[in-house]
Design a protein around this motif. Structure first.
Motif, mmCIF file in Angstrom:
data_model
loop_
_atom_site.group_PDB
_atom_site.id
_atom_site.type_symbol
_atom_site.label_atom_id
_atom_site.label_comp_id
_atom_site.label_asym_id
_atom_site.label_seq_id
_atom_site.Cartn_x
_atom_site.Cartn_y
_atom_site.Cartn_z
ATOM 1 N N UNK A 266 0.835 -1.203 0.000
ATOM 2 C CA UNK A 266 0.000 0.000 0.000
ATOM 3 C C UNK A 266 0.867 1.248 0.000
ATOM 4 N N UNK A 267 1.972 1.204 0.719
ATOM 5 C CA UNK A 267 2.902 2.331 0.729
ATOM 6 C C UNK A 267 3.428 2.622 -0.677
ATOM 7 N N UNK A 268 3.701 1.563 -1.433
ATOM 8 C CA UNK A 268 4.184 1.758 -2.807
ATOM 9 C C UNK A 268 3.109 2.375 -3.707
ATOM 10 N N UNK A 272 3.304 5.958 -5.739
ATOM 11 C CA UNK A 272 3.054 6.070 -7.175
ATOM 12 C C UNK A 272 1.962 7.089 -7.505
ATOM 13 N N UNK A 273 1.377 7.727 -6.458
ATOM 14 C CA UNK A 273 0.440 8.818 -6.706
ATOM 15 C C UNK A 273 -0.999 8.571 -6.341
ATOM 16 N N UNK A 274 -1.327 7.402 -5.818
ATOM 17 C CA UNK A 274 -2.701 7.120 -5.374
ATOM 18 C C UNK A 274 -2.821 7.583 -3.921
ATOM 19 N N UNK A 279 -8.986 5.223 -3.988
ATOM 20 C CA UNK A 279 -8.139 5.002 -5.159
ATOM 21 C C UNK A 279 -7.274 3.756 -4.977
ATOM 22 N N UNK A 280 -6.681 3.624 -3.811
ATOM 23 C CA UNK A 280 -5.823 2.470 -3.540
ATOM 24 C C UNK A 280 -6.640 1.182 -3.602
ATOM 25 N N UNK A 281 -7.830 1.202 -3.017
ATOM 26 C CA UNK A 281 -8.687 0.015 -3.008
ATOM 27 C C UNK A 281 -9.043 -0.419 -4.423
ATOM 28 N N UNK A 282 -9.357 0.537 -5.288
ATOM 29 C CA UNK A 282 -9.757 0.207 -6.653
ATOM 30 C C UNK A 282 -8.605 -0.385 -7.459
ATOM 31 N N UNK A 283 -7.418 0.205 -7.351
ATOM 32 C CA UNK A 283 -6.301 -0.296 -8.159
ATOM 33 C C UNK A 283 -5.741 -1.601 -7.597
ATOM 34 N N UNK A 284 -5.849 -1.779 -6.289
ATOM 35 C CA UNK A 284 -5.289 -2.987 -5.683
ATOM 36 C C UNK A 284 -6.224 -4.179 -5.815
ATOM 37 N N UNK A 285 -7.528 -3.954 -5.640
ATOM 38 C CA UNK A 285 -8.475 -5.071 -5.600
ATOM 39 C C UNK A 285 -9.324 -5.231 -6.859
ATOM 40 N N UNK A 286 -9.305 -4.252 -7.739
ATOM 41 C CA UNK A 286 -9.986 -4.344 -9.033
ATOM 42 C C UNK A 286 -11.442 -4.798 -8.865
ATOM 43 N N UNK A 287 -11.852 -5.929 -9.474
ATOM 44 C CA UNK A 287 -13.255 -6.348 -9.430
ATOM 45 C C UNK A 287 -13.751 -6.634 -8.018
ATOM 46 N N UNK A 288 -12.850 -7.079 -7.164
ATOM 47 C CA UNK A 288 -13.238 -7.382 -5.782
ATOM 48 C C UNK A 288 -13.691 -6.128 -5.048
ATOM 49 N N UNK A 289 -13.241 -4.975 -5.499
ATOM 50 C CA UNK A 289 -13.654 -3.704 -4.884
ATOM 51 C C UNK A 289 -15.172 -3.593 -4.874
ATOM 52 N N UNK A 290 -15.816 -3.898 -5.991
ATOM 53 C CA UNK A 290 -17.273 -3.812 -6.061
ATOM 54 C C UNK A 290 -17.955 -5.017 -5.425
ATOM 55 N N UNK A 291 -17.327 -6.179 -5.534
ATOM 56 C CA UNK A 291 -17.944 -7.399 -5.014
ATOM 57 C C UNK A 291 -17.934 -7.450 -3.491
ATOM 58 N N UNK A 292 -16.888 -6.916 -2.871
ATOM 59 C CA UNK A 292 -16.753 -6.971 -1.406
ATOM 60 C C UNK A 292 -16.301 -5.610 -0.876
ATOM 61 N N UNK A 293 -17.068 -4.590 -1.208
ATOM 62 C CA UNK A 293 -16.673 -3.211 -0.938
ATOM 63 C C UNK A 293 -16.304 -2.979 0.525
ATOM 64 N N UNK A 294 -17.175 -3.384 1.455
ATOM 65 C CA UNK A 294 -16.932 -3.059 2.867
ATOM 66 C C UNK A 294 -15.673 -3.744 3.395
ATOM 67 N N UNK A 295 -15.433 -5.001 2.993
ATOM 68 C CA UNK A 295 -14.234 -5.703 3.448
ATOM 69 C C UNK A 295 -12.969 -5.105 2.838
ATOM 70 N N UNK A 326 3.514 9.776 1.515
ATOM 71 C CA UNK A 326 4.639 9.134 2.199
ATOM 72 C C UNK A 326 5.394 10.186 3.019
ATOM 73 N N UNK A 327 5.699 9.837 4.251
ATOM 74 C CA UNK A 327 6.403 10.759 5.135
ATOM 75 C C UNK A 327 7.831 10.982 4.637
#
Length: 328
Positions: A266-268, A272-274, A279-295, A326-327
């Motif tokens: 997630x730090x990376x 990279x600008x997210x 934004x991070x959730x969408x790029x990292x989890x892709x389709x799962x973002x919509x399928x399991x949004x709360x988790x 990033x700090x």
């Protein structure tokens, strides 16, 4: 999974659950009978389904017992797959039910707390930049609040407040759930761990509010809870799902390593600008973002809180939306 241990020798019984193929990645839902000198305790109570009810009674009958031999029900946490049969059991055989004090407003669906919880998520999803998807989830939660208001547990619940209870050492192990308890039998070196540790999958640290509506640091809690259990000599962990764990320290180490790896990933993404959790959730989890949004959002928000606590990221609000950097 069908694991039967001889409870007549004062050990534990893992009750088999039918239709495990319907449980997806969970594989099974486990609940346990523990026979001691003057008690027969049920730890957790599965789903409120006929198959789980039949499994409970079959397991009792196969060991020369009946429902009326149960002396109490002990709950690891309030999630629906751990408490489902409680009212059905107590209606047929009135016995005490014990849980964390933090379980009670959740199981009793306390109106003020449940409304506070929806308000918490409404503010959280807005600040995390979830936009329309977050609004849809809040609409669902509000409908569920009305739809489920009659589903409060009817059975009286007694809070477990002592460090020792019914021969168990009581360990508070939040992270997956704020109210989660684990029950340690130090003599037999057995731990009944709820969903703290599962062999075949990582247990989600689920973002929740405390009783005042403040966000709990769930990843940090999960780490502390795993380390707490690792400090004891435990031979077997009886989890809420899947197989009995025979080498818990190795698995705990693996889970802790995985948490650090996920945080670094997630730090990376932030580098990279997210900058928002959404934004991070969408790029990292892709389709799962919509399928399991709360988790998915729980996972990302929990790790962002953890990174912020470690001073690896800083958060600033722009137009009320949280942006992470990033700090330096």
């Amino acid at each position: 999974m069908y694991i039967l241990l001889d409870i007549k020798k004062d050990c534990s019984l893992v009750i088999p659950i039918s239709n495990p193929e319907k449980l997806g990645g969970l594989k099974t839902v486990n609940f346990f009978l523990v026979k001691q000198e003057k008690s027969l305790s049920l730890i957790d109570a599965g789903y409120n389904t006929d198959s789980h009810w039949e499994a409970l009674n079959l397991a009792l009958n196969q060991n020369g017992l009946v429902l009326q031999d149960l002396t109490e029900i002990i709950l690891t946490h309030h999630h629906i797959d751990h408490v489902g049969l409680v009212d059905r059991i107590v209606d047929a055989h009135p016995i005490p039910v014990y849980a964390s004090p933090l379980s009670i407003p959740r199981l009793k669906r306390d109106k003020d707390f449940m409304e506070l919880r929806v308000e918490f998520f409404e503010k959280l999803y807005y600040e995390m930049g979830c936009g329309e998807t977050g609004e849809k989830q809040i609409a669902y939660l509000k409908k569920a609040l009305l739809r489920n208001k009659g589903k409060a547990m009817r059975a009286e619940i007694t809070a477990i407040t002592d460090n020792e209870f019914l021969g168990f050492t009581i360990l508070e192990v939040p992270g997956h759930s704020p109210d989660q308890l684990a029950f340690l039998d130090q003599q037999r070196k057995q731990l009944f761990a709820g969903d703290l540790l599962i062999e075949h999958i990582s247990s989600n640290a689920i973002v929740e509010p405390d009783e005042n509506g403040s966000r709990l640091p769930t990843i940090s809690q999960q780490i502390d809870s795993l380390n707490k259990c690792a400090a004891f000599h435990i031979d077997s962990v009886f989890p809420g799902h899947g197989a009995v764990i025979q080498d818990p320290k190795a698995l705990i180490h693996k889970r802790l390593e995985r948490i650090e790896e996920k945080s670094e990933l997630i730090l990376r993404y932030i580098q990279s600008g997210h900058s928002t959790a959404n934004e991070i959730a969408q790029v990292l989890y892709k389709n799962t973002y919509n399928e399991q949004f709360s988790l998915v959002m729980s996972e990302i928000i929990g790790h962002l809180d953890y990174l912020e606590a470690k001073k690896k990221v800083t958060m600033k609000k722009l137009q009320s939306i949280c942006h992470y950097h990033v700090t330096v």
